[in-house]
Design an enzyme around this catalytic site. Sequence first.
Site, short mmCIF file in Angstrom:
data_model
loop_
_atom_site.label_atom_id
_atom_site.label_comp_id
_atom_site.label_asym_id
_atom_site.label_seq_id
_atom_site.Cartn_x
_atom_site.Cartn_y
_atom_site.Cartn_z
N PHE A 129 0.79 -1.11 0.06
CA PHE A 129 0.17 0.03 0.15
C PHE A 129 0.79 1.13 -0.11
O PHE A 129 1.70 1.30 0.77
CB PHE A 129 -1.05 0.31 1.07
CG PHE A 129 -1.72 1.42 1.23
CD1 PHE A 129 -2.99 1.49 0.44
CD2 PHE A 129 -1.55 2.55 1.74
CE1 PHE A 129 -3.74 2.51 0.40
CE2 PHE A 129 -2.10 3.71 1.94
CZ PHE A 129 -3.29 3.61 1.17
N ASP A 213 9.13 2.71 1.46
CA ASP A 213 8.13 3.54 2.04
C ASP A 213 7.98 3.23 3.30
O ASP A 213 7.60 2.20 3.79
CB ASP A 213 6.91 3.00 1.23
CG ASP A 213 5.50 3.59 1.89
OD1 ASP A 213 5.63 4.58 2.72
OD2 ASP A 213 4.48 3.57 1.13
N LYS A 242 3.18 9.76 8.26
CA LYS A 242 2.22 9.67 9.35
C LYS A 242 2.69 10.32 10.85
O LYS A 242 2.25 11.17 11.28
CB LYS A 242 2.17 8.21 9.72
CG LYS A 242 1.20 7.70 8.72
CD LYS A 242 0.53 6.44 8.66
CE LYS A 242 -0.44 6.00 7.65
NZ LYS A 242 -0.50 5.49 6.44
C1 LIG Z 1 -0.60 5.70 5.16
C2 LIG Z 1 0.46 5.26 4.05
C3 LIG Z 1 0.64 5.99 3.19
C4 LIG Z 1 -0.35 7.05 2.35
O1 LIG Z 1 -0.18 8.05 3.48
P1 LIG Z 1 -1.44 9.29 3.29
O2 LIG Z 1 -0.78 10.60 4.24
O3 LIG Z 1 -2.54 8.67 3.81
O4 LIG Z 1 -1.16 9.77 1.92
C5 LIG Z 1 1.43 5.44 2.03
N1 LIG Z 1 2.21 4.69 2.60
C6 LIG Z 1 2.29 3.72 3.63
C7 LIG Z 1 3.11 2.63 4.02
C8 LIG Z 1 1.22 4.06 4.44
O5 LIG Z 1 1.23 3.46 5.46
#
Ligand SMILES: *Cc1c(COP(=O)(O)O)cnc(C)c1O
Length: 384
Positions: A129, A213, A242
């Site tokens: 994701f 990521d 986050k």
């Molecule tokens: C939450 C998340 C995103 C997206 O972040 P947003 O601030 O909601 O755009 C991307 N990559 C990972 C691994 C995430 O957990």
Amino acid sequence: MSVLSGADAHLTPNYARFPVEFARGEGARLWDSDDVEYLDFLSGISVSSVGHCHPAVVAAIREQAAKLIHVGNLYYTEPMSRLAARLAECSLGGKVFFTNSGTEAVEAALKCARKARRGGTIVSLHGAFHGRTYGSLSATPQESKQAPFAPLVGGFVSVEATLDALSAVVSEQTAAVILEPIQGETGIHALGDELLGGARELCDATGATLIFDEVQTGLGRTGTRWAYEHSGVTPDLLCTAKALGGGLPIGALITGERHADTFAPGDHGSTFAGGPVVCAAANAVLDVLLDDALLERVSELGELLREGLAPLRHVVAVRGRGLMIAFDLDIDANAVSRRLLLERQLLVNATGPRTLRLLPPLVIGESEAIDALERIAAILETEA
Ligand SMILES: *Cc1c(COP(=O)(O)O)cnc(C)c1O
């Protein structure tokens, strides 16, 4: 008509919200508009790692808001410059591009990698994701999230999360391999050191960019500053977001040396990103989270929680690292998460039909971990 159902008349229906309206928070505690107290073991999905309304973060926001709120990216501000230096120094040592969210940090990484190898393919892994905007979504191979919004961006391929599958597609035409060291949204699955090390070798051999990521796993969540530290594998580009702003919206792309000057003036930008208030908040967050004693406690409390969950009724598997924990049930996880919220005032979340996820604030104590275990046990024991 209640206030809650009235709200739905004016909110697009893309979230399955629970019927609770929160009014204030402190540490791992939240209170709803009737002043009922809750224990937060989700942290707004790994956002409130320093807890709700951490006094140092509140003070930093107040102080900066009274001085300067916005000036834009044609100029410097002290909170932004300081935060960039600290983020680079605690990770890849290169340079920082600020964003307003996780998906934008991923977009920046994808654009940086594509510029470094024009026209190259982006490779992502099944179960990933990476966000909801078109580039990130194109690297998120989930039918339910992609299909309604096709056509997606060209030049993306996804493969099974194995070294064999990755080896079969990575070549001199690959711009980047992007992955989460621990896949969060699809149920907290660690990718394993062999796969991370193999991805590093493939990228080195072909000149592709390795992107991690760490939007969810970063900033202490797994008991180290970054999840990649557990594996000893260092990426070329690192995405964070986050937890960085203590609840305010901020993300960042952090580069290693190789990509430090890939972007030239005009290549990429964002009006609000790196603003002085969010950066001041993030500097206060780093003061709390980049602390060895705190990180050690994250690891210890994670173990305590995993050991406490394993023997509970209906729990069939427990996994995770630090305070990033998932457990599988032999019953409906959504129903359990709803009961935990409404009957035991505990916030958790279901990442799948049979999987619950815990992402508590990293500042919790042992008593709060035990309290959460007791609330979970109480619900699971009454399920048939
Ligand atoms: C939450 C998340 C995103 C997206 O972040 P947003 O601030 O909601 O755009 C991307 N990559 C990972 C691994 C995430 O957990």
